[in-house]
Design a protein around this motif. Structure first.
Motif, PDB file in Angstrom:
ATOM      1  N   ALA A 168      23.503 -16.618 -54.658  1.00 30.76           N
ATOM      2  CA  ALA A 168      23.228 -15.378 -55.391  1.00 30.76           C
ATOM      3  C   ALA A 168      21.733 -15.062 -55.365  1.00 30.76           C
ATOM      4  N   TRP A 169      20.884 -16.094 -55.514  1.00 31.28           N
ATOM      5  CA  TRP A 169      19.432 -15.904 -55.442  1.00 31.28           C
ATOM      6  C   TRP A 169      19.028 -15.418 -54.055  1.00 31.28           C
ATOM      7  N   ARG A 170      19.621 -16.010 -53.023  1.00 33.51           N
ATOM      8  CA  ARG A 170      19.271 -15.647 -51.650  1.00 33.51           C
ATOM      9  C   ARG A 170      19.614 -14.195 -51.317  1.00 33.51           C
ATOM     10  N   LYS A 171      20.641 -13.677 -51.950  1.00 33.82           N
ATOM     11  CA  LYS A 171      21.076 -12.313 -51.655  1.00 33.82           C
ATOM     12  C   LYS A 171      20.132 -11.255 -52.228  1.00 33.82           C
ATOM     13  N   LEU A 172      19.312 -11.648 -53.182  1.00 39.94           N
ATOM     14  CA  LEU A 172      18.403 -10.682 -53.788  1.00 39.94           C
ATOM     15  C   LEU A 172      17.265 -10.336 -52.821  1.00 39.94           C
ATOM     16  N   PRO A 173      16.863  -9.067 -52.720  1.00 36.72           N
ATOM     17  CA  PRO A 173      15.705  -8.719 -51.888  1.00 36.72           C
ATOM     18  C   PRO A 173      14.463  -9.407 -52.450  1.00 36.72           C
ATOM     19  N   LYS A 174      13.532  -9.772 -51.569  1.00 38.00           N
ATOM     20  CA  LYS A 174      12.384 -10.562 -51.992  1.00 38.00           C
ATOM     21  C   LYS A 174      11.064  -9.825 -51.780  1.00 38.00           C
ATOM     22  N   LEU A 175      10.094 -10.294 -52.562  1.00 38.46           N
ATOM     23  CA  LEU A 175       8.730  -9.774 -52.512  1.00 38.46           C
ATOM     24  C   LEU A 175       7.805 -10.977 -52.329  1.00 38.46           C
ATOM     25  N   ILE A 176       6.737 -10.830 -51.533  1.00 41.48           N
ATOM     26  CA  ILE A 176       5.771 -11.911 -51.384  1.00 41.48           C
ATOM     27  C   ILE A 176       4.400 -11.435 -51.860  1.00 41.48           C
ATOM     28  N   TYR A 177       3.751 -12.282 -52.641  1.00 41.15           N
ATOM     29  CA  TYR A 177       2.434 -11.951 -53.178  1.00 41.15           C
ATOM     30  C   TYR A 177       1.390 -12.188 -52.091  1.00 41.15           C
ATOM     31  N   THR A 178       0.554 -11.204 -51.810  1.00 42.91           N
ATOM     32  CA  THR A 178      -0.370 -11.281 -50.677  1.00 42.91           C
ATOM     33  C   THR A 178      -1.849 -11.281 -51.069  1.00 42.91           C
ATOM     34  N   THR A 179      -2.133 -11.257 -52.359  1.00 48.74           N
ATOM     35  CA  THR A 179      -3.507 -11.380 -52.839  1.00 48.74           C
ATOM     36  C   THR A 179      -3.779 -12.855 -53.119  1.00 48.74           C
ATOM     37  N   GLU A 180      -5.033 -13.282 -52.964  1.00 48.80           N
ATOM     38  CA  GLU A 180      -5.318 -14.711 -53.133  1.00 48.80           C
ATOM     39  C   GLU A 180      -4.920 -15.220 -54.508  1.00 48.80           C
ATOM     40  N   PHE A 181      -5.376 -14.543 -55.555  1.00 42.64           N
ATOM     41  CA  PHE A 181      -5.074 -14.944 -56.929  1.00 42.64           C
ATOM     42  C   PHE A 181      -4.740 -13.700 -57.741  1.00 42.64           C
ATOM     43  N   GLY A 182      -3.876 -13.853 -58.722  1.00 39.48           N
ATOM     44  CA  GLY A 182      -3.555 -12.724 -59.587  1.00 39.48           C
ATOM     45  C   GLY A 182      -2.606 -13.151 -60.698  1.00 39.48           C
ATOM     46  N   LYS A 183      -1.911 -12.176 -61.257  1.00 42.03           N
ATOM     47  CA  LYS A 183      -0.969 -12.472 -62.337  1.00 42.03           C
ATOM     48  C   LYS A 183       0.120 -11.418 -62.372  1.00 42.03           C
ATOM     49  N   SER A 184       1.261 -11.811 -62.912  1.00 44.92           N
ATOM     50  CA  SER A 184       2.328 -10.856 -63.184  1.00 44.92           C
ATOM     51  C   SER A 184       2.268 -10.488 -64.661  1.00 44.92           C
ATOM     52  N   LEU A 185       2.764  -9.294 -64.974  1.00 37.98           N
ATOM     53  CA  LEU A 185       2.621  -8.755 -66.323  1.00 37.98           C
ATOM     54  C   LEU A 185       3.976  -8.500 -66.972  1.00 37.98           C
ATOM     55  N   SER A 186       3.982  -8.504 -68.294  1.00 36.09           N
ATOM     56  CA  SER A 186       5.228  -8.304 -69.035  1.00 36.09           C
ATOM     57  C   SER A 186       5.683  -6.845 -69.028  1.00 36.09           C
ATOM     58  N   LYS A 187       4.745  -5.928 -68.749  1.00 35.47           N
ATOM     59  CA  LYS A 187       5.062  -4.496 -68.681  1.00 35.47           C
ATOM     60  C   LYS A 187       4.264  -3.875 -67.530  1.00 35.47           C
ATOM     61  N   PRO A 188       4.682  -2.708 -67.039  1.00 31.40           N
ATOM     62  CA  PRO A 188       3.920  -2.048 -65.964  1.00 31.40           C
ATOM     63  C   PRO A 188       2.647  -1.411 -66.504  1.00 31.40           C
ATOM     64  N   ASN A 189       1.801  -2.268 -67.052  1.00 31.18           N
ATOM     65  CA  ASN A 189       0.585  -1.829 -67.730  1.00 31.18           C
ATOM     66  C   ASN A 189      -0.457  -2.927 -67.608  1.00 31.18           C
ATOM     67  N   PRO A 190      -1.660  -2.642 -67.113  1.00 30.26           N
ATOM     68  CA  PRO A 190      -2.654  -3.694 -66.902  1.00 30.26           C
ATOM     69  C   PRO A 190      -3.088  -4.394 -68.182  1.00 30.26           C
ATOM     70  N   GLU A 191      -2.832  -3.783 -69.318  1.00 33.98           N
ATOM     71  CA  GLU A 191      -3.224  -4.390 -70.593  1.00 33.98           C
ATOM     72  C   GLU A 191      -2.125  -5.252 -71.194  1.00 33.98           C
ATOM     73  N   SER A 192      -0.969  -5.309 -70.570  1.00 30.12           N
ATOM     74  CA  SER A 192       0.150  -6.072 -71.133  1.00 30.12           C
ATOM     75  C   SER A 192      -0.038  -7.572 -70.942  1.00 30.12           C
ATOM     76  N   MET A 193       0.787  -8.345 -71.629  1.00 32.17           N
ATOM     77  CA  MET A 193       0.665  -9.803 -71.606  1.00 32.17           C
ATOM     78  C   MET A 193       1.037 -10.366 -70.244  1.00 32.17           C
ATOM     79  N   ARG A 194       0.343 -11.414 -69.850  1.00 33.03           N
ATOM     80  CA  ARG A 194       0.632 -12.088 -68.585  1.00 33.03           C
ATOM     81  C   ARG A 194       1.928 -12.885 -68.688  1.00 33.03           C
ATOM     82  N   VAL A 195       2.734 -12.826 -67.637  1.00 27.87           N
ATOM     83  CA  VAL A 195       3.934 -13.663 -67.548  1.00 27.87           C
ATOM     84  C   VAL A 195       3.587 -14.987 -66.868  1.00 27.87           C
ATOM     85  N   SER A 196       2.844 -14.909 -65.753  1.00 27.34           N
ATOM     86  CA  SER A 196       2.364 -16.132 -65.095  1.00 27.34           C
ATOM     87  C   SER A 196       1.223 -15.785 -64.161  1.00 27.34           C
TER      88      SER A 196
END
Length: 404
Positions: A168-196
């Protein structure tokens, strides 16, 4: 003295030489069978496991561990007439149940040679990497990475999955992070809390998009948002990979100045072979993990004289950019010494490698950056680009990265 030998010695002291001789003979037979299985089916203990894990001479019982079906079958055929109680523990074992697969859900997961954070680091795996789960020990998984490396990782770093959950995981379309370092956010807003945090090469499931952000899902089902200019769809990224010397060197130079980290294979820190592995991964290829494994792949490049010693003139003539140079530690070592270091050749006598930091040195004595070269012995060079070798595999052809 090994633990098994110590047990045997204790038994001899307590019960006398006559009885001990019988059990000693049985132990030696067991040792011979397992050693033969190792030689045939598991010569590299980093990637395959065949071992006696327990021996009780008093009770005449033995436990053997094997991750190789062919080795297990061979051992069974050889122990049929040995008068002992023998248990073969095949991996994966019952401690993982039907969850024999896992997907890393940290930006970088640390794998160690033994359970526990104080143990030596063996390697790393990035977010979204599939691994095989072989055993669970004290809150850690004994796991196998896409390069075949077997080591221990905290259960908190991996999402364990059944075969159907993995599909089921394999069937999902995937995204690859291409910046050296960064973070994911809890909302589509640069001021939102970091997820990781995120590093180059992290893979997540693509759920959708909202404005300037991709909506993504982690292997453990966390939802987050990533700026679109920091990532690519995995399929598109693969189509942009072109394994050329120029591209491999460009990728290598993006890691200039990174700290040396034993076992490191990410932009947070790399060891020498983790550095070369990452440079090729950035260009769409999975190569062996360690320097002593990498030297067994690819096409040999002639850089040694008739006595097997490094010949600079020949090396300058025959080496091409992005070839790998392999070293043994110590200037006086035999050219046949075990490989302990690897570097990526740049051209004009220069090479880039991880030694203290990722840096550039030269093999030319009159060069200002020659100093590191004189402390090592060059024992081999290999060419990967343009070479057909099953050990050099396109990411999309590796079963751990295949998408449905």
């Amino acid at each position: 003295m090994t633990r098994i030998a110590a047990v045997l010695c204790t038994f001899i002291c307590l019960t006398g030489a006559a009885n001990a001789q019988t059990d000693s003979t049985i132990f030696r037979k067991m040792e011979t069978v397992v050693s033969s299985a190792k030689d045939q089916f598991a010569p590299d203990k980093r990637t395959k496991i065949v071992a006696i894990t327990a021996a009780n001479a008093i009770n005449n019982t033995y436990t053997i561990e094997s991750s190789v079906p062919e080795a297990t079958a061979y051992i069974r055929s050889q122990i049929a007439n040995i008068p002992a109680h023998i248990q073969i523990n095949t991996l994966p074992d019952s401690t993982v149940g039907d969850r024999t697969h896992g997907v890393v859900h940290l930006s970088v997961a640390n794998f160690r040679t033994k359970p526990g954070n104080a143990s030596e680091m063996a390697t790393q795996a990035l977010l979204g990497t599939e691994v095989d789960l072989l055993q669970k020990v004290d809150g850690e998984y004994r796991a196998r990475t896409p390069e075949g490396y077997i080591s221990y990782v905290p259960a908190s770093a991996v999402s364990a999955k059944t075969k159907s959950e993995l599909e089921a995981w394999r069937k999902l379309p995937k995204l690859i992070y291409t910046t050296e370092f960064g973070k994911s956010l809890s909302k589509p807003n640069p001021e939102s809390m970091r997820v990781s945090d995120l590093v180059y090469g992290n893979i997540l499931a693509l759920v959708g998009d909202e404005g300037k952000y991709y909506k993504v899902s982690y292997p453990d089902k966390r939802i987050a948002y990533i700026p679109k200019d920091e990532a690519l769809t995995f399929d598109k990224w693969l189509t942009t990979r072109n394994l050329t010397a120029e591209n491999v060197i460009a990728s290598a130079k993006t890691m200039m100045g990174l700290p040396y980290l034993w076992g490191g294979t990410s932009v947070k820190g790399v060891d020498c072979s983790g550095f070369t592995k990452t440079a090729y991964y950035m260009n769409g290829y999975i190569i062996p993990r360690d320097a002593s494994q990498q030297v067994l792949a690819g096409q040999p490049v002639d850089i040694l004289d008739k006595n097997g010693h490094f010949e600079p003139t020949k090396a300058l003539k025959n080496l091409k950019p992005a070839d790998l140079l392999f070293f043994a530690s110590g200037k006086a070592n035999s050219p046949n010494a075990r490989v302990t270091h690897v570097a990526l050749y740049l051209g004009n006598g220069e090479f880039i490698h991880s030694a203290g930091t990722v840096r550039i040195n030269s093999m030319l004595k009159d060069a200002a950056n020659y100093d590191d070269f004189q402390t090592r012995t060059v024992v081999a060079a290999k060419r990967y680009i343009g070479v057909q070798d099953q050990q050099l595999q396109k990411i999309q052809e590796n079963p751990y990265y295949k998408q449905k």
